[in-house]
Structures are given as C-alpha cells and as structure tokens.
Design a protein around this motif. Structure first.
Motif, mmCIF file in Angstrom:
data_model
loop_
_atom_site.group_PDB
_atom_site.id
_atom_site.type_symbol
_atom_site.label_atom_id
_atom_site.label_comp_id
_atom_site.label_asym_id
_atom_site.label_seq_id
_atom_site.Cartn_x
_atom_site.Cartn_y
_atom_site.Cartn_z
ATOM 1 N N PHE A 76 0.826 -1.221 0.000
ATOM 2 C CA PHE A 76 0.000 0.000 0.000
ATOM 3 C C PHE A 76 0.851 1.258 0.000
ATOM 4 O O PHE A 76 0.391 2.324 -0.390
ATOM 5 N N GLU A 77 2.095 1.128 0.377
ATOM 6 C CA GLU A 77 2.975 2.290 0.403
ATOM 7 C C GLU A 77 3.490 2.650 -0.993
ATOM 8 O O GLU A 77 4.051 3.722 -1.200
ATOM 9 N N GLN A 78 3.288 1.721 -1.929
ATOM 10 C CA GLN A 78 3.783 1.978 -3.291
ATOM 11 C C GLN A 78 2.893 2.940 -4.063
ATOM 12 O O GLN A 78 3.334 3.591 -4.992
ATOM 13 N N LYS A 79 1.626 3.012 -3.657
ATOM 14 C CA LYS A 79 0.678 3.864 -4.384
ATOM 15 C C LYS A 79 1.130 5.317 -4.437
ATOM 16 O O LYS A 79 1.173 5.899 -5.518
ATOM 17 N N PRO A 80 1.442 5.932 -3.286
ATOM 18 C CA PRO A 80 1.905 7.327 -3.356
ATOM 19 C C PRO A 80 3.141 7.473 -4.243
ATOM 20 O O PRO A 80 3.237 8.432 -4.999
ATOM 21 N N MET A 81 4.026 6.512 -4.163
ATOM 22 C CA MET A 81 5.237 6.571 -4.980
ATOM 23 C C MET A 81 4.878 6.644 -6.462
ATOM 24 O O MET A 81 5.381 7.504 -7.182
ATOM 25 N N LEU A 82 3.975 5.759 -6.882
ATOM 26 C CA LEU A 82 3.611 5.731 -8.298
ATOM 27 C C LEU A 82 2.926 7.026 -8.724
ATOM 28 O O LEU A 82 3.074 7.476 -9.851
ATOM 29 N N ASN A 83 2.183 7.636 -7.790
ATOM 30 C CA ASN A 83 1.566 8.919 -8.112
ATOM 31 C C ASN A 83 2.599 10.031 -8.257
ATOM 32 O O ASN A 83 2.379 10.991 -8.990
ATOM 33 N N ASP A 84 3.688 9.891 -7.535
ATOM 34 C CA ASP A 84 4.728 10.926 -7.584
ATOM 35 C C ASP A 84 5.576 10.835 -8.847
ATOM 36 O O ASP A 84 6.254 11.785 -9.220
ATOM 37 N N ILE A 85 5.538 9.670 -9.496
ATOM 38 C CA ILE A 85 6.343 9.481 -10.709
ATOM 39 C C ILE A 85 5.679 10.217 -11.872
ATOM 40 O O ILE A 85 4.461 10.296 -11.946
ATOM 41 N N ASP A 86 6.477 10.737 -12.747
ATOM 42 C CA ASP A 86 6.021 11.535 -13.885
ATOM 43 C C ASP A 86 4.827 10.912 -14.611
ATOM 44 O O ASP A 86 4.806 9.725 -14.902
ATOM 45 N N SER A 87 3.834 11.741 -14.934
ATOM 46 C CA SER A 87 2.609 11.223 -15.540
ATOM 47 C C SER A 87 2.791 10.817 -17.005
ATOM 48 O O SER A 87 1.902 10.210 -17.600
ATOM 49 N N THR A 88 3.942 11.142 -17.593
ATOM 50 C CA THR A 88 4.150 10.687 -18.972
ATOM 51 C C THR A 88 4.221 9.162 -19.048
ATOM 52 O O THR A 88 4.159 8.589 -20.122
ATOM 53 N N PHE A 89 4.341 8.514 -17.898
ATOM 54 C CA PHE A 89 4.395 7.055 -17.891
ATOM 55 C C PHE A 89 3.012 6.428 -17.819
ATOM 56 O O PHE A 89 2.876 5.243 -17.553
ATOM 57 N N GLY A 90 1.981 7.240 -18.040
ATOM 58 C CA GLY A 90 0.636 6.695 -18.082
ATOM 59 C C GLY A 90 -0.066 6.712 -16.725
ATOM 60 O O GLY A 90 0.416 7.338 -15.776
ATOM 61 N N ASP A 91 -1.209 6.039 -16.653
ATOM 62 C CA ASP A 91 -1.956 6.026 -15.395
ATOM 63 C C ASP A 91 -1.353 5.005 -14.422
ATOM 64 O O ASP A 91 -0.380 4.325 -14.735
ATOM 65 N N ILE A 92 -1.964 4.945 -13.245
ATOM 66 C CA ILE A 92 -1.415 4.094 -12.190
ATOM 67 C C ILE A 92 -1.228 2.655 -12.655
ATOM 68 O O ILE A 92 -0.219 2.019 -12.386
ATOM 69 N N LYS A 93 -2.207 2.184 -13.413
ATOM 70 C CA LYS A 93 -2.114 0.799 -13.869
ATOM 71 C C LYS A 93 -0.892 0.565 -14.746
ATOM 72 O O LYS A 93 -0.178 -0.417 -14.598
ATOM 73 N N LYS B 205 1.789 2.333 -14.715
ATOM 74 C CA LYS B 205 2.997 2.437 -13.891
ATOM 75 C C LYS B 205 3.230 1.150 -13.103
ATOM 76 O O LYS B 205 4.367 0.716 -12.941
ATOM 77 N N GLU B 206 2.108 0.574 -12.626
ATOM 78 C CA GLU B 206 2.258 -0.684 -11.895
ATOM 79 C C GLU B 206 2.863 -1.761 -12.792
ATOM 80 O O GLU B 206 3.732 -2.523 -12.363
ATOM 81 N N THR B 207 2.389 -1.805 -14.034
ATOM 82 C CA THR B 207 2.922 -2.782 -14.984
ATOM 83 C C THR B 207 4.416 -2.560 -15.203
ATOM 84 O O THR B 207 5.210 -3.498 -15.210
ATOM 85 N N ARG B 208 4.787 -1.291 -15.372
ATOM 86 C CA ARG B 208 6.194 -0.977 -15.578
ATOM 87 C C ARG B 208 7.042 -1.386 -14.372
ATOM 88 O O ARG B 208 8.139 -1.918 -14.518
ATOM 89 N N LEU B 209 6.484 -1.113 -13.181
ATOM 90 C CA LEU B 209 7.213 -1.451 -11.962
ATOM 91 C C LEU B 209 7.452 -2.960 -11.889
ATOM 92 O O LEU B 209 8.559 -3.415 -11.575
ATOM 93 N N LYS B 210 6.410 -3.718 -12.211
ATOM 94 C CA LYS B 210 6.543 -5.171 -12.230
ATOM 95 C C LYS B 210 7.612 -5.598 -13.224
ATOM 96 O O LYS B 210 8.425 -6.474 -12.947
ATOM 97 N N ALA B 211 7.594 -4.940 -14.399
ATOM 98 C CA ALA B 211 8.564 -5.276 -15.442
ATOM 99 C C ALA B 211 9.987 -5.070 -14.925
ATOM 100 O O ALA B 211 10.886 -5.838 -15.251
#
Length: 645
Positions: free
Chosen positions: A115-132, A134-140
């Motif tokens: 649950f702590e990863q959510k804020p992190m993903l929101n803080d990452i540049d929005s050019t990487f798409g929506d949260i979903k 970003k989550e995919t990228r993080l997994k990658a």
DNA sequence: GGGAGAGACGTTTTT
DNA sequence: CGTCTCTCCC
C-alpha cells in the motif's frame, strides 16, 4: 546421535550425507526424504568439527526456512543452533543492514509494503501513463532484475524504461526505502563488485533447499556467497510453481553444466505417498517435457492407498457433498479433523467450504494469505505507528500526507520535495517550520493541514503510549469487526515489547517491527486440531492422510492466461506441476492408515459465480464446465470417475 | 479536493 | 452480479 545411524549405505540419503564433493546437486521428488538427507549431511559436517557459523542454509519461503531451522536444531549436536538457516531475503536484508554497506550503496533496506507503493507511483512523472500502466512498468523492472537482464551486455534498454527506473530509484533513495526485489539485486551488486569483501569468504558450506524456487538473480547471489566453499543445492524442477516471480527451473536442470565438477544425486523413491498416488503422480508428470528425474518409485512398504475421483452436477453440490462426506467421516471416527487437507484452486471456493463445514459442526480453518490491514483507516493508523516508532520514516510520512486524496496530493508533494532539495533542508524541517509559521512555502497548504493533523495524532498516541495502553490500542485499532486481525497483532506486539523498564521509544520500535512482520507474513501454524483448507500453492511442503483436491475443472486447473507472454504449453506444464504437488501431499502412515486422496469436479455453475472466480461467462446464464484434462492424463493408473447424484 | 456516475474486470503466489 | 478505478464536474 551418529550422523549415519540406521542409514542404509546404498540409500540416496547416505550417499548425499557422506558426499565430499565441492559442488553437489540433489534432485529429490516429493516425499523422497530430502530434508532427512540434508539433516544428516549437516549432522556429519558438525560431527566432523566444522564451524557451525560457517554453514549457511537458505531457502526461498519462510515456512521452509522455519522447518529447516527446526530440523537442524533437532539434530542435537552442540552448535547446531549456530548454523545460519534463513530465507535468502532475510539473509540479504541482514547483510545490507550492516552500516558500512548502506554507506557503500547509498541505499536503505527499508522494504516497501504494497500500500505504500501507491503514493510513490503517483509521484512518478505522468508521462508514464496512469497508475495501472505504472504498476505494470514497476513489475517489469522487478522482473528484469529477477532475470538479471541488465547483466546481459547489449540489452536494449528502452529510453523511457530507463527514465522510469531512474525516477523510481531516485524516489526510493529520497525516501530511504527499497523494493523487495531490489534487496537481492543490491546484494548481488555489492558481492560482485567487492570480490574481497568478508561476506564472500564467510561460509565454508552453503546449502540451498528448494533451489527451483529461486530466480536468476537469487541463484547468482548464491554463486557469489559460495565461491569460497562448498555448494549444495537441493530441489525438484517438477515442483517449480513460482513462474509468476520468475523462478528459474532451468537453473537446477542446467546446474551440472553451469557448475563444472558437480556431483549429481537423485532421490526418486517416495516414502510419503500411497502406491497408487505415486503411480498417478508419476504418470501425470511424465506428460511434461524437459524433466530431470525419471519415474517416481514407491517404497515397497508403502500402503496402496484409497483414491476416489468424483464428479458433482454443480459447485453447490460439490461443496455440499464434500461437507457431508468429511463431517460424517469425522463423526464416525474414521478420520480426525487434523488429518484432512482440502485444496481449492481459488479462495472463494475455499471460504465457501470452510463456512459450510463450520456450519456442519466441523472444526475447519482456511489458510489463504490475508492482509490484516484491510481498510484505509487501518493503513493510516499503521503508518502513524510507523512514524511514531521512527519519526524519520519518509515512506510512512509520504503516505500520511497524501491520505484521503486520490492522487495522494502528489502535485503539492512535488513542490514540498523540490523546495526541501533546493534549500538543502530536511522535508520534516520544512513541514515543521511551516507549521510554526517561520516559513512560508507556496502551494503546499493542503500538506501543511495534513501534517498538523498527523502531529496532533502522534502527540495523542505518544501520550496514550505512556499513560494508558488500552487507549493506545483503541486509537490505532478501534474494536470493530474489520480491525480484529490487526488489533490482535497489535496487542501481541505490545505484550512482547512493552516490559518493565523499557523506555517508550524502544518498545514502540520493537512493537512496530513485530507488526510489520506479522502483517506482511502471517503465521502458518504447524500444530493444529482442525480441517485445513488452502490453495494448491500453499500446500507445498505439507502432507496429510486425507487429501481432497476440489473443483478440479478445466477452467481452474489448468488456468490459462491467453494474454500472457508465457506460451500456453509452458503454462500448462506449470499448472501440471501444481496439480502434481497437490496430489503428492497425500501420505500413508505407519499406523496402518492407507492414506486417502479424493479428486473432485463438477459440470456447471451460475454465471455470476463463474465470473467471480475468473471464469468467462455471462452473468445471468449457467456456465457449463468439465473435469480437468489432468485427470485424463492419469490414464490407467487412476480409477474411473464416480458420478454423485 | 470531493462526490457522482460510467466503465472495467473478475486467480493463484513469494520476499 | 459486485467491486474497484477512472473521469468529469462543481
């Protein structure tokens, strides 16, 4: 006890325990006594005067690590308790936690909870798409680390991928935290780049259990840790069921080629399972390609066992029928509740059988992985506790500041962070100065408001911690149904840490540590007096006299993801291994109990129920299904399916 | 920054 | 059918 007491010199266990090769690979089928052999081997090393502190035994799962530790201690040789027996992650965590290594890498091994990863993903540049996205990228990324792709020269890293990784890393560095997967990769880099470091000379003997569960990065860490001593790996590629975390079963298959001079020992005589189960399992797994082990053989002394394959007309009928069968067998004394293990492919079905059994008066418990912190309020309170224990915990502060807002106030937060950076200030100092009015920073007023609330709550909590512990518990976990699990964990944590004479800060830190542990990794009790219900995956490492594999229908086992990058053939092979693991949980026993295996399926269920367990269907019409293709693969080794009306 | 309504999706699992 | 996420609007 002598290490070779009662050991047949021809047995695989003896050959393994006695082997003096520098590198050994053991492939051991289910129930073939590899733990026993491993134990004897460690006993021999200790009896021959090896330093226990220079023996490292690692596994991938915490349960297996716990088992390993218990078994080694039960050897009963002095010093056995000094053998280092851990999960690989816990070993790496300890290694990275040493102060000089943190300085060396610039990283902090504070793991990020989900649950702590959510804020992190929101803080990452929005050019990487929506949260979903970003989550995919993080997994990658975690996947690439797991596969060690970046170590292969010329790997074409996409520029945007690279930038994403840089942003994530810089966020993690600013917030002094680490992703789970990074724990391994950071250890790998440290060990590889420092060939003379003490950690690489620390162990004379490295033993790895369940090697097939490790991914490439983890296997590479093992190689580095063992390059100064002997290396023993134990596992079974047929039981590799963790492809979702990029476990690399080729690692154990290819081990003799990648590790010249390796001696190979196979354990293929199954002591655990009834003869018929061994025959079925052996035939089933023979449909896989690329295997290491030949046929699994039963011991002559094993019982034949009882195997029933049954089919019901619906999921409802299956749940109902199994409930009646189990409860009547328990009531007439033919089986004890603790001997029954029910395996379901999905948790929803597991919960339904559990409820149904409990309703019928059977003591039953489900063992699905649960997250004790279910609600947002609990996440908030948990983060408060974290900050109370460690006021510089940036991850918790970040979560709390963003709480209640869909984007976690990331726009404001970016202003705060860049202000702190530009003025060489600590984020906390900026916030404190703003609250006290000494400082004014534009566009962060919503954060300042949140921070005021947070500081108030922390004050209140600290006061309660010092004066009224029940009050403290009630603030963090109000006594309502949804909070029950967390409340219990918290109470236990306080009881363990708060003793006469410990100062508040110390016990708060201990209690928080305990909570993180319990919240992230729930207990699995080995002692029980009830029917156990769990997923196929979770059954690994367990055994029972009465095993029921439920809902063995073709949509659920094998479950195939057509969009996956993994080929359908590979997916089917892994699912076959999962089914193989499940049926080989069945054990016959010395007390003349033959061991019972029941495999059960059904032919239809309501569309909405099908949707709820991930089977494509239309919500309002009935979905028909059929028995798992794996049942057919038993061929003549299994009895015909019985229809139950 | 919050709330209403449309739209997507539904699984297992580890550290 | 339910639940969760996203978008849009005030």
């Amino acid at each position: 006890m002598e290490w070779d007491k009662n050991l047949d010199k021809e047995s695989a266990a003896y050959r393994f325990a006695a082997d003096n090769s520098k590198i050994i690979r053991v492939v051991a089928g289910p129930g073939t006594g590899k733990s026993f052999g491993l134990n004897r081997r460690v006993a021999r090393l200790l009896e021959q005067g090896q330093n226990p502190k220079k023996i490292l035994a690692v596994t991938f799962t915490r349960t297996a690590a716990q088992d390993l530790q218990n078994e080694i201690q039960s050897i009963g040789i002095s010093g056995a308790d000094k053998v280092v027996a851990k999960t690989l992650h816990s070993f790496c965590f300890g290694l990275l936690n040493k102060k000089e290594i943190i300085q060396n890498t610039g990283r902090f091994p504070r793991p990020m909870l989900e649950f702590e990863q959510k804020p992190m993903l929101n803080d990452i540049d929005s050019t990487f798409g929506d949260i979903k996205n970003k989550e995919t990228r993080l997994k990658a990324f975690e996947a690439a680390w797991a596969r060690l792709q970046s170590e292969i020269p010329g790997f074409p890293a996409d520029a945007s991928d690279r930038q994403f990784e840089n942003e994530i890393k810089s966020w993690l560095i600013t917030h002094k935290a680490m992703l789970f997967g990074e724990m391994i990769i950071e250890t790998f880099h440290y060990l590889r780049d420092n060939p003379l470091c003490v950690e690489r000379q620390e162990f004379d003997h490295v033993l790895v259990d369940e090697y097939q569960d490790l991914n490439k990065a983890e296997q590479s860490v093992i190689d580095l840790l063992s390059d100064n001593g002997s290396l023993t790996i134990i596992g079974d590629d047929d039981q590799s069921i963790y492809s979702f975390k990029y476990a690399n079963p080729e690692g154990i298959r290819e081990f003799p080629n990648t590790h010249p001079g390796c001696n190979v020992i196979d354990f293929d005589h199954c002591r655990r399972c009834p003869k018929q189960v061994v025959a079925m399992a052996s035939r089933l797994i023979s449909h896989n390609t690329n295997r290491t082990l030949g046929d699994l053989q039963p011991f002559d002394t094993n019982q034949d066992g009882v195997v029933r394959i049954i089919q019901w007309k619906s999921l409802d009928a299956e749940i109902d029928g199994i409930t009646r069968k189990v409860s009547s067998d328990i009531k007439d004394g033919s089986i004890r509740p603790e001997d029954v293990l029910i395996l379901t492919p999905v948790r929803k079905i597991g919960y339904r059988v559990r409820d149904s059994l409990v309703k019928a008066g059977v003591n039953a418990k489900s063992y699905f992985r649960e997250w004790a912190i279910s609600t947002n309020e609990l996440k908030y309170n948990f983060s408060l506790l974290s900050l109370l224990a460690n006021k510089k915990d940036m991850v918790s502060l970040r979560y709390l500041l963003g709480f209640g807002n869909q984007t976690y106030r990331s726009a404001s937060y970016k202003h705060l962070i860049s202000y702190a950076k530009d003025n060489h200030m600590d984020t906390l100092d900026v916030l404190d100065s703003c609250v006290s009015g000494v400082l004014k920073v534009p566009r962060i007023s919503s954060l300042i408001n949140q921070y005021r609330i947070i500081t108030e709550k922390l004050k209140e909590l600290r006061f309660a911690a010092e004066t009224d512990i029940n009050q403290f518990i009630d603030i963090l976990a109000p006594d309502i149904q949804e909070n029950e699990d967390f409340r219990n964990i918290l109470i236990e944590a306080i009881n363990l840490s708060k003793k006469e004479g410990t100062d508040t800060q110390t016990w708060l830190q201990d209690a928080y540590k305990h909570c993180v542990e319990k919240v992230s990794f729930p207990d699995n009790t080995s002692e029980h007096d009830h029917v156990r219900i769990m997923s196929l995956h979770a059954s690994k490492g367990l055994s029972a006299k009465y095993v029921i594999v439920m809902s063995a229908i073709d949509e659920l086992i094998p479950r195939i993801d057509r969009d996956s990058e993994i080929s359908i053939e590979k997916q089917i092979e892994e699912q076959r291994r999962l089914f193989y693991v499940a049926i080989t949980r069945c054990k016959s026993s010395k007390e003349n109990y033959p061991g019972t295996l029941i495999i059960s399926s059904f032919v239809g269920l309501p569309g909405n129920e099908a949707l709820g367990i991930g089977i494509k269907a239309s919500a309002y019409s009935r979905r028909s299904v059929s028995a798992s293709r794996f049942i057919r693969e038993f061929e003549e080794t299994a009895p015909a399916t019985i229809a139950v009306k």
